[in-house]
Design an enzyme around this catalytic site. Structure first.
Site, PDB file in Angstrom:
ATOM      1  N   ASP A 159       0.667   7.186   0.148  1.00 27.98           N
ATOM      2  CA  ASP A 159       0.563   5.860   0.751  1.00 27.98           C
ATOM      3  C   ASP A 159       0.494   5.998   2.271  1.00 27.98           C
ATOM      4  O   ASP A 159       1.199   6.830   2.847  1.00 27.98           O
ATOM      5  CB  ASP A 159       1.772   5.013   0.346  1.00 27.98           C
ATOM      6  CG  ASP A 159       1.583   3.542   0.629  1.00 27.98           C
ATOM      7  OD1 ASP A 159       1.583   3.165   1.818  1.00 27.98           O
ATOM      8  OD2 ASP A 159       1.458   2.767  -0.328  1.00 27.98           O
ATOM      9  N   ILE A 160      -0.337   5.196   2.917  1.00 28.56           N
ATOM     10  CA  ILE A 160      -0.465   5.275   4.371  1.00 28.56           C
ATOM     11  C   ILE A 160       0.711   4.625   5.103  1.00 28.56           C
ATOM     12  O   ILE A 160       0.878   4.836   6.298  1.00 28.56           O
ATOM     13  CB  ILE A 160      -1.793   4.672   4.875  1.00 28.56           C
ATOM     14  CG1 ILE A 160      -1.892   3.197   4.528  1.00 28.56           C
ATOM     15  CG2 ILE A 160      -2.973   5.453   4.352  1.00 28.56           C
ATOM     16  CD1 ILE A 160      -3.033   2.489   5.247  1.00 28.56           C
ATOM     17  N   ASN A 176       2.238  -4.091  -8.491  1.00 23.08           N
ATOM     18  CA  ASN A 176       2.203  -5.461  -7.989  1.00 23.08           C
ATOM     19  C   ASN A 176       0.990  -6.154  -8.591  1.00 23.08           C
ATOM     20  O   ASN A 176      -0.099  -5.592  -8.597  1.00 23.08           O
ATOM     21  CB  ASN A 176       2.098  -5.471  -6.464  1.00 23.08           C
ATOM     22  CG  ASN A 176       3.265  -4.759  -5.821  1.00 23.08           C
ATOM     23  OD1 ASN A 176       4.404  -4.883  -6.241  1.00 23.08           O
ATOM     24  ND2 ASN A 176       2.978  -3.984  -4.787  1.00 23.08           N
ATOM     25  N   GLY A 223       2.680  -9.485  -4.682  1.00 22.08           N
ATOM     26  CA  GLY A 223       2.561  -8.532  -3.593  1.00 22.08           C
ATOM     27  C   GLY A 223       1.344  -7.637  -3.653  1.00 22.08           C
ATOM     28  O   GLY A 223       1.226  -6.694  -2.867  1.00 22.08           O
ATOM     29  N   GLN A 224       0.408  -7.911  -4.552  1.00 22.58           N
ATOM     30  CA  GLN A 224      -0.790  -7.079  -4.640  1.00 22.58           C
ATOM     31  C   GLN A 224      -1.709  -7.383  -3.465  1.00 22.58           C
ATOM     32  O   GLN A 224      -2.099  -8.523  -3.247  1.00 22.58           O
ATOM     33  CB  GLN A 224      -1.525  -7.328  -5.959  1.00 22.58           C
ATOM     34  CG  GLN A 224      -2.715  -6.410  -6.156  1.00 22.58           C
ATOM     35  CD  GLN A 224      -3.391  -6.595  -7.511  1.00 22.58           C
ATOM     36  OE1 GLN A 224      -3.027  -7.467  -8.292  1.00 22.58           O
ATOM     37  NE2 GLN A 224      -4.389  -5.770  -7.773  1.00 22.58           N
ATOM     38  N   HIS A 248      -3.124  -0.396  -9.475  1.00 22.15           N
ATOM     39  CA  HIS A 248      -2.533   0.821  -8.939  1.00 22.15           C
ATOM     40  C   HIS A 248      -1.026   0.782  -9.128  1.00 22.15           C
ATOM     41  O   HIS A 248      -0.428  -0.283  -9.281  1.00 22.15           O
ATOM     42  CB  HIS A 248      -2.896   1.025  -7.465  1.00 22.15           C
ATOM     43  CG  HIS A 248      -2.469  -0.092  -6.567  1.00 22.15           C
ATOM     44  ND1 HIS A 248      -3.128  -1.306  -6.495  1.00 22.15           N
ATOM     45  CD2 HIS A 248      -1.447  -0.186  -5.675  1.00 22.15           C
ATOM     46  CE1 HIS A 248      -2.526  -2.081  -5.610  1.00 22.15           C
ATOM     47  NE2 HIS A 248      -1.505  -1.427  -5.099  1.00 22.15           N
ATOM     48  N   HIS A 301       2.562   2.350  -7.533  1.00 16.78           N
ATOM     49  CA  HIS A 301       3.280   3.044  -6.474  1.00 16.78           C
ATOM     50  C   HIS A 301       4.361   3.900  -7.115  1.00 16.78           C
ATOM     51  O   HIS A 301       5.061   3.444  -8.020  1.00 16.78           O
ATOM     52  CB  HIS A 301       3.974   2.041  -5.542  1.00 16.78           C
ATOM     53  CG  HIS A 301       3.050   1.177  -4.762  1.00 16.78           C
ATOM     54  ND1 HIS A 301       2.721   1.456  -3.450  1.00 16.78           N
ATOM     55  CD2 HIS A 301       2.388   0.039  -5.101  1.00 16.78           C
ATOM     56  CE1 HIS A 301       1.896   0.511  -3.018  1.00 16.78           C
ATOM     57  NE2 HIS A 301       1.681  -0.353  -3.996  1.00 16.78           N
TER      58      HIS A 301
END
Length: 114
Positions: free
Chosen positions: A30-31, A87, A93-94, A100, A102
């Site tokens: 994750d960035i 999410n 919260g998507q 995907h 997390h």
């Protein structure tokens, strides 16, 4: 899908820090990590969200969880524990319209979330 951020990452059009790849999924760091270990596992097939999971594509969810277990053991955080988050939709919260998951680990992940 041509305008999807994660499709572009999977196709190598946008750089990422790859963690894992096979014929069904792509995993990358994750960035904006929220834990010492924070990566995403993304199906290579474009599925907009969990709302689009059906009989034709539900096998991907099981595969994602198998990949996460494999990586948790290989990366050494499996026994200590981790969290898998999906999410779904704006209120969930998507922020990217591609299914995907997390994976967060490396610290105590408190409850309740958010």
């Amino acid at each position: 899908m041509s305008d999807c951020l994660f499709c572009k990452i999977i196709n190598g059009e946008i750089p990422s820090s790859k963690v894992y790849e096979d014929d069904k999924v792509y995993a990358f760091n994750d960035i904006d990590p929220q834990a010492p270990v924070h990566f995403l596992v993304v199906p290579k097939t474009h599925i907009a969200s969990a709302l689009e999971i059906d009989d034709s594509n539900s096998d991907i969810v099981g595969h994602v969880f198998k990949v996460v277990a494999k990586l948790a053991n290989e990366m050494g955080f499996g026994k200590a524990g981790y969290r898998i988050v999906n999410n779904c939709g704006k209120n969930g919260g998507q922020t990217v319209g591609h299914l995907h998951f997390h994976v967060l680990a490396g610290r105590n992940i408190g409850w309740p979330p958010g």
